[in-house]
Design an enzyme around this catalytic site. Structure first.
Site, PDB file in Angstrom:
ATOM      1  N   SER A 103      -8.905   9.305   4.186  1.00 42.54           N
ATOM      2  CA  SER A 103      -8.360   8.040   4.693  1.00 42.54           C
ATOM      3  C   SER A 103      -8.003   8.021   6.172  1.00 42.54           C
ATOM      4  O   SER A 103      -7.845   6.951   6.742  1.00 42.54           O
ATOM      5  CB  SER A 103      -7.134   7.635   3.865  1.00 42.54           C
ATOM      6  OG  SER A 103      -7.547   7.098   2.628  1.00 42.54           O
ATOM      7  N   LYS A 134       0.180   2.655  10.376  1.00 47.29           N
ATOM      8  CA  LYS A 134      -0.310   2.101   9.104  1.00 47.29           C
ATOM      9  C   LYS A 134       0.870   1.545   8.313  1.00 47.29           C
ATOM     10  O   LYS A 134       1.933   2.184   8.250  1.00 47.29           O
ATOM     11  CB  LYS A 134      -0.998   3.243   8.347  1.00 47.29           C
ATOM     12  CG  LYS A 134      -1.769   2.863   7.113  1.00 47.29           C
ATOM     13  CD  LYS A 134      -2.422   4.138   6.537  1.00 47.29           C
ATOM     14  CE  LYS A 134      -3.284   3.867   5.324  1.00 47.29           C
ATOM     15  NZ  LYS A 134      -3.886   5.124   4.792  1.00 47.29           N
ATOM     16  N   SER A 145      -8.704   4.723   4.034  1.00 47.19           N
ATOM     17  CA  SER A 145      -7.786   3.601   3.928  1.00 47.19           C
ATOM     18  C   SER A 145      -7.017   3.291   5.211  1.00 47.19           C
ATOM     19  O   SER A 145      -6.418   2.227   5.285  1.00 47.19           O
ATOM     20  CB  SER A 145      -6.800   3.873   2.802  1.00 47.19           C
ATOM     21  OG  SER A 145      -5.941   4.934   3.131  1.00 47.19           O
TER      22      SER A 145
END
Lengths: 562, 562
Positions: B230, B131, B206
């Protein structure tokens, strides 16, 4: 009915205490009018021989004696109640004794032992003393504030329940300072607690009631709390052992203090004891109960003494001790340096230890961080709690709150700023520790690092009242969250510990501390000199094991304490 | 030189990404113009057979294949780079590929293997996706904000260094939403990331770039972060495994996000993977490196899989699973209930498991606490970061900040209040869990308690874009700090998962969620349905072991995912 004055509340508190002591049987005789500087010998002339013997046994021998039927729990607790009553008369360390509860409990335990022929648990019959702000059901919970005098514990604190289930007896509750945030113990409820070895000096604080009581052998194991040195300062000042454990190992649920919900500098509970074994017994017993199942802030980490950390000398694995002689801000007084020197000399002479120096890494920054995080609300809660009764601010409350430039009403963003600085500082300190490695294992992990840091507990032995104004030697390890174990080494001897006329202080704090000594070493005569063994975060077991090893090898303490 | 508009910055970000994909060799062909709802099959028609085989191996088989010399690291990473490029074209999940770095690294690893005849570490040759906000030296670190586009990592994040030392290859960085605080993945830098199985639905967030990339098999192991769901929301939406570990087990140093220094709801890093073994490989590898020595906020707790937790059926020790069907606030959609039912039916049929119901304990209070603690500064940092560029507020940024009544500028006293409420809530939940015990051990510790909770990951399968507005099924475990493991179970089938006309929603949130389903189950066709296995704080190992046991016994997932 008008609100009582603060003086009236204080009188009630003292009357309550005195009445509790009067109910001890056999009755505790008064102490002589003329008392020496060192009060530790007095109880020996007042108590029975058996009482003296019992109260001078360390916790591990006491539990063993009760377990094998040599003493009843009742005999043990009565001896401790009586010695605690004398300790109160001699050092002013008690908020109340609990003779009825202790009697009922010890009779129950004796009955249990008679019926089952064995102890109920590892602490069967062991009297344990407790700092007042650690709650007991239906008993007061004032945390040193006049205005909190009426507060009562709704239940026994979690840690007390565990100790109880292990078979202990609660019999004495001990003093603490106004706000709990002094390295001494004075409040408007009870006045000042004094040092057993030298009545002109402080017992330390904030667990100074415990320090004085245990120093007097009115307890062999007690419970204190520490956010900046509050277990270690009284342990050091009173010549006993004290451990500030790493955070989240010992339950805290059920205590009373300001700043509930504050987590940036985690306050901890921990033991003070007349022996290192007592410290270990406490830690092992509490952790064996898996307290994390009931108090989820705690880490589910067993007491890890299965593996031995050192020394396996054949494999080159010695105990590596780094010595912090001076934190670079306030130079320790001569007796502290002498204690360090004596230990280092002896350790250098044995094969299993290796000694290096520890360079302090910006301890000034550590103080900035910790003192900024102590009272993030601008000390509003403390101010409210003091002012609610109209009681005067004690000098050290003023010192740590009103005269402390770090105390401000912070915003959330400020708190995050200081928390990030704390994390950065912790990382830097870890890097410094890692850099002491001398080799790399085949899995890439550095080895041969320092095991423990040996250092002062404060910038001197116990100071005179109202003079404990330098926290750096203890708060340093709170902000790093390192376990820190205090142990007695020697005593101040003005014939040996001289004034150094040539020293030029580095700063105002150093000047203040320097003057304390320069103005008369003889003031400190007979005061215990203690040191601190510090480990990395969560290496509580290693610190205890290291001290066991050191004591076994070099023989500690170097002076007679009781 | 005038400041670029937010649209110009976004164009730069996308150009940078596209250029990085064009540099992959062999060149990645375009995807067809006409694409089906489910994009997961497309790469199979474009890549070579070997590339398809490689990219569909789970992490544990891939590392084993490379370790035994079946594939070179270079062949593996090339296959993943190409599939990741296709995943970008199909789901918009990439912020950049790293073909040059990956080539240099895999060639080094191949050379090492040739010279030493063995892998360099347990992850030798394994491509790992990351990420974007988890920093890489000299690469961007925007955390979803246009105004942060110019930020660069000063070093590789701590966790990446550990993975690197274990032999992995970094080759892909993935998308995240504006603020990182959505359960979807849309930003003004890159637009929205879509669901591999149904392009009208969200990939979740997320860590939705990771979810989509791994769902597309453009990665078999990736790194995300979780403060309210997330990791788990994208894992669930995209039919892959995802673990939110307990706090302070996996290093976070070197990531970029708002609210640095906030510790009331601890954000964590954790793995997403195509296999449960991949999750375990990640956890074991990172923890084996003793990251606490460098990052002192971490707990020195090894990965404890030496002891088996269950089941020892002979001794009455079954796996005790409590099922949370509904949190009492928002009722899950029919396919989620069906997934729970299918698992429960199968577990009831085996001897080693015991099933009970889990009554939710005031999950409304949990949401009040967690949502009050998320943005204690009144979301000042997020507001500043968005407004600095003039970029528009994405709908879900508005939802969680501007339309959220809990978001206020708190005082320090307010934060303490909510923190104390959090602790009280955690204690109550622990009591509830302890009360499931059926017996007491001879040391007084309750036994026979629930081992794990089986529950939904959200109130439905992946919702359409901008509709992920209920966090309760994931944030519940963040505020309790319980480890939570997501795993794929089945897929939505509108022929089976019907509308319930009789249901009357309980409240506004329930109504919103109910309408999402009522307005057309066919919208969700083919969407993965996943569930969550939750353990007590720090019982990460137990949760993994429980799922291993369940999978082994009942065969999971029940549908084909790739």
């Amino acid at each position: 009915m008008s609100k009582p004055s603060w003086q009236e509340v204080a009188q009630r508190a003292q009357d309550h205490r005195d009445a509790s002591i009067r109910r001890v049987e056999p009755h505790i005789p008064p102490v002589p009018d003329q008392l020496p500087l060192d009060r530790t010998e007095i109880p020996k002339y007042i108590l029975t021989t058996e009482e003296v013997v019992i109260t001078q046994l360390p916790a591990e021998e006491l539990t063993a004696s009760v377990a094998e039927g040599k003493y009843t729990s009742t005999a043990v607790v009565n001896a401790y109640l009586r010695r605690a009553g004398l300790a109160q008369a001699l050092t002013n360390c008690i908020t109340e004794l609990l003779p009825e509860k202790a009697k009922a409990r010890s009779e129950f335990l004796d009955q249990y032992y008679k019926e089952h022929g064995k102890p109920i648990g590892p602490l069967h019959g062991l009297p344990i003393s407790v700092k007042e702000h650690i709650g007991m059901k239906d008993l007061g919970l004032n945390a040193g504030f006049i205005s909190w005098w009426d507060k009562k514990g709704t239940d026994d604190a979690h840690v007390l329940k565990i100790l109880w289930n292990a078979g202990c007896v609660f019999y004495a509750r001990t003093t603490q300072p106004q706000t709990l945030m002094h390295l001494e113990t004075s409040s408007n409820l009870y006045g000042a607690t004094t040092n057993p070895f030298n009545c002109y000096l402080t017992s330390g604080g904030s667990s100074g009631g415990e320090g004085a009581l245990i120093g007097m052998r009115g307890s062999c194991l007690g419970l204190g709390s520490d956010i900046g040195g509050s277990i270690r300062s009284p342990a050091a000042n009173c010549g006993v052992y004290g451990l500030r454990p790493s955070s989240y190992r010992i339950p805290v649920e059920g205590w009373s203090a300001t700043m509930a919900g504050q987590e940036q500098v985690v306050p901890v509970l921990g033991p003070l004891s007349t022996s290192l074994e007592g410290i270990k017994l406490f830690m092992k017993t509490v952790i064996a109960a898996k307290p994390w199942l009931d108090e989820p802030s705690l880490i589910p980490m067993p007491w890890r003494d299965q593996e031995s950390y050192f020394p396996a000398i054949a494999g080159g694995k010695k105990l590596k001790v780094a010595v912090l002689w001076d934190d670079g801000i306030v130079r320790p007084h001569p007796p502290v340096v002498r204690a360090l020197r004596e230990i280092v000399d002896k350790l250098k002479a044995i094969e299993g230890a290796e000694i290096v120096d520890w360079e302090p890494y910006d301890h000034d920054e550590a103080w900035k961080i910790v003192s900024s995080l102590y009272f993030c609300d601008g000390a509003q809660e403390e101010t409210d709690a003091i002012d609610a009764s109209g009681e005067p601010w004690r000098p050290l409350s003023k010192f740590i709150i009103k005269e402390n430039p770090s105390v401000k009403k912070l915003t959330v963003a400020d708190v995050w700023h200081w928390t990030s600085r704390r994390e950065a500082y912790r990382s830097e300190y870890a890097k410094k520790w890692n850099a002491t490695a001398t080799r790399t294992s085949n899995t890439g992990i550095p080895e041969g690092k320092v095991d423990v840091i040996l250092c002062p507990v404060g910038p001197g032995a116990a100071p005179p009242l109202d003079c404990a104004r330098y926290w750096g030697y203890t708060s340093q390890w709170n902000i790093l969250d390192y376990p820190a174990l205090v142990f007695p080494v020697t005593k101040v001897d003005p014939a040996v510990d001289k004034i150094d006329q040539s020293y030029r202080p580095r700063n105002e704090k150093d000047e203040y501390n320097h003057q304390l000594w320069q103005s008369g070493p003889e003031k400190y005569t007979g005061a215990p000199v203690s040191l601190q063994l510090v480990g990395r975060r969560y290496e509580d077991e290693k610190v205890v094991e290291a001290l066991e090893y050191i004591q076994g090898k070099i023989g500690l303490p170097f002076a007679k304490f009781v």
